[in-house]
Design a protein around this motif. Structure first.
Motif, PDB file in Angstrom:
ATOM      1  N   THR A 206       0.838  -1.193   0.000  1.00  0.00           N
ATOM      2  CA  THR A 206       0.000   0.000   0.000  1.00  0.00           C
ATOM      3  C   THR A 206       0.876   1.247   0.000  1.00  0.00           C
ATOM      4  OG1 THR A 206      -1.633  -1.233   1.281  1.00  0.00           O
ATOM      5  CG2 THR A 206      -1.906   1.147   1.142  1.00  0.00           C
ATOM      6  N   ILE A 207       0.741   2.061  -1.051  1.00  0.00           N
ATOM      7  CA  ILE A 207       1.403   3.361  -1.148  1.00  0.00           C
ATOM      8  C   ILE A 207       0.328   4.380  -1.516  1.00  0.00           C
ATOM      9  CG2 ILE A 207       3.689   2.466  -1.723  1.00  0.00           C
ATOM     10  CD1 ILE A 207       3.092   2.979  -4.660  1.00  0.00           C
ATOM     11  N   ASP A 208       0.685   5.656  -1.513  1.00  0.00           N
ATOM     12  CA  ASP A 208      -0.318   6.698  -1.715  1.00  0.00           C
ATOM     13  C   ASP A 208      -0.647   6.933  -3.180  1.00  0.00           C
ATOM     14  OD1 ASP A 208      -2.091   8.527  -0.476  1.00  0.00           O
ATOM     15  OD2 ASP A 208      -0.784  10.208  -1.036  1.00  0.00           O
ATOM     16  N   ASN A 209       0.220   6.481  -4.104  1.00  0.00           N
ATOM     17  CA  ASN A 209       0.013   6.778  -5.519  1.00  0.00           C
ATOM     18  C   ASN A 209       0.245   5.557  -6.404  1.00  0.00           C
ATOM     19  OD1 ASN A 209       2.789   6.715  -5.003  1.00  0.00           O
ATOM     20  ND2 ASN A 209       3.265   8.145  -6.647  1.00  0.00           N
ATOM     21  N   PRO A 210      -0.433   4.435  -6.142  1.00  0.00           N
ATOM     22  CA  PRO A 210      -0.118   3.208  -6.881  1.00  0.00           C
ATOM     23  C   PRO A 210      -0.359   3.313  -8.382  1.00  0.00           C
ATOM     24  CG  PRO A 210      -2.098   2.932  -5.551  1.00  0.00           C
ATOM     25  CD  PRO A 210      -1.470   4.212  -5.122  1.00  0.00           C
ATOM     26  N   ALA A 211      -1.485   3.904  -8.804  1.00  0.00           N
ATOM     27  CA  ALA A 211      -1.761   3.999 -10.243  1.00  0.00           C
ATOM     28  C   ALA A 211      -0.773   4.946 -10.920  1.00  0.00           C
ATOM     29  CB  ALA A 211      -3.201   4.459 -10.472  1.00  0.00           C
ATOM     30  N   GLU A 212      -0.509   6.094 -10.277  1.00  0.00           N
ATOM     31  CA  GLU A 212       0.459   7.043 -10.827  1.00  0.00           C
ATOM     32  C   GLU A 212       1.839   6.404 -10.901  1.00  0.00           C
ATOM     33  OE1 GLU A 212       1.651  11.603  -9.737  1.00  0.00           O
ATOM     34  OE2 GLU A 212       1.926  10.101  -8.156  1.00  0.00           O
TER      35      GLU A 212
END
Length: 766
Positions: free
Chosen positions: A227-233
């Motif tokens: 889990t990270i804050d910007n997975p799609a980016e």
């Protein structure tokens, strides 16, 4: 069922307990949620799921599989032990059954992970889906006699980005069958690809896409991440492709007591605390002595061995039956030894293990009851990854985070709500980094001549970079196509994808000529100069030879009672300003800077006492590089207040710089060593006092940009870290830095507080 409340009561009655528990977060359990596939799997795969009791599938698994089967690129971002591998294994195996020519490649950041997944595939899908010669690992450990068979017959390759970069892509003709039929590219543990390493991997994946296009294939990409804050980016930045995000985690979790454990103060004036390593050993010994299956994470290889020995010695006295069931797990062990430890831990033969972060990633080690983290791992994401190694199914568990003596750890110890309530960090990569991009353009030109159409992979900035490389004679143009100069041979061999540029040193063991590691030029000058005591995987080496022209450093193991700290003189000049924003009358800037650094001497300091044992001069050339920095103005009223109170303004800006650099990793997935800084009372380019924070890598990797974006939050965290630290004059927990080129002089804690109060518009605290 583990009774965590009862254990905590007993823990507080131990002799070593002195109020270390400062926060206990009750992580509530959650039940599994299941989904439905839009079209059924083949009978063969249904049998696999049934035979191994892997069904029904969780919501995120079915969502991912449904999207993949419609042809979308998918990134799955869910918690540790949530079954992410089934999100890609099932659609890949279904395609393998439907099309006997279809191929896939799985990329992992470490060889151990590839081997772990290979064992799972053998167990689940062979021979019912893939025959024994149709899948294998392909890495530096693959015997030469096996490589031809893999190239000729394998349909599934498990490897790492390093091998893809240096072997498979440059020799693409040997892999023509594989590229023509490549249907899937799986990138597991995608959060590990960030900073310099991630920027390199982003360009390796673009080179892969370019070659696949030349061979007539267009594979789907499937990425899995913690889990990270910007997975799609992040997925898009890594590959250059659009992605659909799956983050509806349906896996079950047992409840958890997540305890913040701060070592007690031993000197309230200096802020010195009891050793975090001693705390970890005491805590782990107590857990294991009560039969609580545990893993203790240590920061270095050497510490992992020392902690394991201490734990075993104590268990001989209090629980002798358990002493032989504790082992160490770390990099440097042979692969067979690591596999054996993993099996012993998974089956319950071992009750405890002390590990480096080599066990942080997704290797299957079964169910554990407790994790002990000796120091904050550096990111919120990594902390949850390590903590997630206990309570991996539906039972209650413990996680203990032990605070070290640094601003980041101590800020979290005093502000635990930040950890539990704050978003995860952004993973940052910069595939447009001038140095990294130019290196990969040369690699790409070796593989296939570059054309203007390749901008679809490398971006519009590619055109100017190609012309610059041609002007240097590294590329030759013929009829609009750019070929590698005949003066160059095999450029991939000169590009280490885990460093920022090709300008690096080889660190050699002087006893046997073995390559220990490669070092960036700046790190070599600061940490591995002649006479330095260098720490490699927790072991001390003394540098005996520093060959500047040959880029070779020789070192031999040592048992000195001292360590070394280099002193440098740094200058930062502004080249251009990209952005600016105002906070009242003050401004914050983002732009390109030129950093010049002279390493002028080094000090020897005695372990534990910090006693200075002498200073030796160094004669090294000036290092210069361009990078990205943020810098900001300082409030006039605060500056005047510092002068009026007789405080040290230079010490204030210096201390504030240290603390801000120490806390920036809270917001960006980076290490303190990835960041540099400069504080000056009068900068020649602005005519004002200024504090600079810059990426410590040529070209930058996005850290300064993130700092610019969240600058007010960074000021707030920095102010809290300084104001709440119980020391009087400043200590390693607030304004001292272990990497300070000026040996932490001058520093003024009170002046730093006044500056931060002024920046935040807060009235001065009395």
């Amino acid at each position: 069922m583990l009774d965590t409340a009862d254990f905590i009561i007993r823990l507080k009655h131990q002799n070593f307990y002195d109020g270390q528990i400062i926060h206990n977060q009750d992580i509530l359990p959650r039940s599994a949620r299941y989904g439905r596939l839009e079209s059924p799997l083949s009978y063969v795969l249904d049998e696999v799921l049934s035979r191994h009791r892997l069904g029904p599938l969780y919501t995120h698994q079915t969502q991912a599989i449904n999207l993949i089967r419609t042809g979308k690129n998918v990134v799955v971002s869910t918690s540790s032990a949530s079954g992410k591998s089934m999100c890609y294994n099932l659609p890949v195996m279904q395609t393998a059954l439907d099309d006997r020519r279809a191929c896939a490649i799985y990329l992992f950041p470490a060889k151990a992970l590839a081997q772990d997944q290979l064992d799972k595939i053998k167990h689940l899908f062979s021979p019912c889906v893939l025959c024994a010669d149709e899948f294998d690992t392909f890495d530096g450990d693959t015997p030469s006699h096996a490589r031809h068979a893999i190239r000729s017959h394998a349909r599934l390759i498990l490897t790492n980005p390093d091998m893809l970069h240096v072997s498979m892509l440059p020799n693409h003709n040997s892999w023509a069958r594989f590229w023509r039929n490549l249907r899937y590219v799986v990138v597991d543990e995608a959060h590990a690809y960030r900073g310099v390493f991630g920027s390199h991997v982003a360009l390796v994946l673009r080179r892969l896409r370019r070659l696949c296009d030349a061979y007539g294939s267009s594979p789907q990409f499937i990425l899995c991440s913690a889990t990270i804050d910007n997975p799609a980016e992040h997925a898009t930045n890594l590959t250059g492709l659009p992605f659909t995000l799956v983050d509806d985690d349906g896996s079950p979790k047992g409840g958890k007591d997540f305890i913040f454990w701060n070592p007690p103060l031993v000197d309230s004036v200096t802020g010195k605390r009891r050793s975090a390593n001693a705390e970890a050993a005491d805590l782990s010994s107590q857990l294991i002595s009560e039969g609580i299956r545990s893993i203790c994470f240590a920061r270095t290889r050497r510490l992992s061995e020392l902690l394991a020995n201490y734990i075993r010695d104590r268990l001989i006295d209090v629980a002798p039956d358990y002493a032989s069931r504790v082992k160490t797990y770390r990099a440097g062990y042979l692969a067979d030894v690591r596999r054996q430890i993993e099996r012993e831990l998974a089956c319950g033969e071992l009750i405890g293990v002390v590990a480096t972060n080599a066990m942080e990633l997704g290797i299957d080690i079964g169910d554990l009851d407790a994790t002990v983290l000796t120091g904050y791992p550096g990111t919120i994401s990594s902390t949850w990854q390590q903590a997630g190694r206990s309570g991996r199914r539906d039972t209650r568990s413990f996680s203990f985070l032990i605070g070290l003596d640094n601003p980041l750890d101590q800020y979290l110890m005093r502000q635990p709500h930040f950890f539990f309530e704050h978003n995860f960090e952004n993973a940052l990569v910069n595939p447009a980094n001038h140095y990294i991009l130019c290196a990969h353009l040369l690699c790409a030109a070796w593989e296939l001549a570059l054309t203007p159409q390749d901008a679809q992979y490398f971006g519009e900035v590619m055109r100017s970079k190609v012309m610059a490389l041609a002007a240097q004679g590294l590329l030759k143009e013929r009829r609009g196509r750019f070929f590698l100069s005949t003066a160059l041979s095999y450029p991939a061999g000169d590009v280490n994808i885990r460093t920022a540029s090709g300008d690096h040193f080889s660190l050699i063991d002087a006893r046997n000529g073995k390559l220990l590691e490669t070092l960036e030029l700046s790190h070599a000058f600061m940490q591995a100069h002649l006479g330095a005591v260098y720490l490699h995987q927790g072991e001390s080496y003394k540098v005996t030879e520093f060959d500047l022209s040959g880029k070779v450093i020789k070192a031999e193991p040592c048992a000195n009672n001292y360590y070394t700290v280099a002193k440098d003189l740094t200058d930062v000049r502004i080249l251009s300003t990209h952005k600016e924003k105002a906070f009242g009358t003050l401004k914050v800037y983002l732009g390109e800077v030129k950093v010049s650094m002279d390493v002028v001497s080094y000090k020897k300091k005695k372990h534990f006492t910090e006693e200075a044992l002498g200073e030796e001069p160094l004669s090294l050339p000036t290092q210069c590089f361009s990078t990205v920095a943020l810098w900001f103005d300082l409030p006039h009223e605060a500056v005047n207040n510092i002068t009026a109170e007789g405080l040290d303004f230079l010490g204030g800006i210096h201390g504030m710089e240290h603390a801000a650099i120490g806390l920036l990793p809270l917001f960006a997935m980076c290490d303190r060593n990835d960041i540099g800084g400069l504080s000056t009372p009068l900068h020649p380019d602005t005519g004002k006092p200024q504090i600079f924070i810059y990426d410590a890598y040529p070209g930058g990797v996005g850290i300064a940009e993130k700092g610019f974006e969240i600058i007010r939050e960074l000021w707030q965290a920095t102010r809290a870290a300084i104001a709440e630290c119980p020391c009087y004059d400043g200590c390693p927990s607030c304004i001292q830095s272990p990497k300070c080129g000026n040996n932490n002089k001058p520093l003024d804690k009170q002046a730093a507080r006044i500056l931060l109060d002024g920046l935040l518009g807060v009235s001065k605290l009395v």
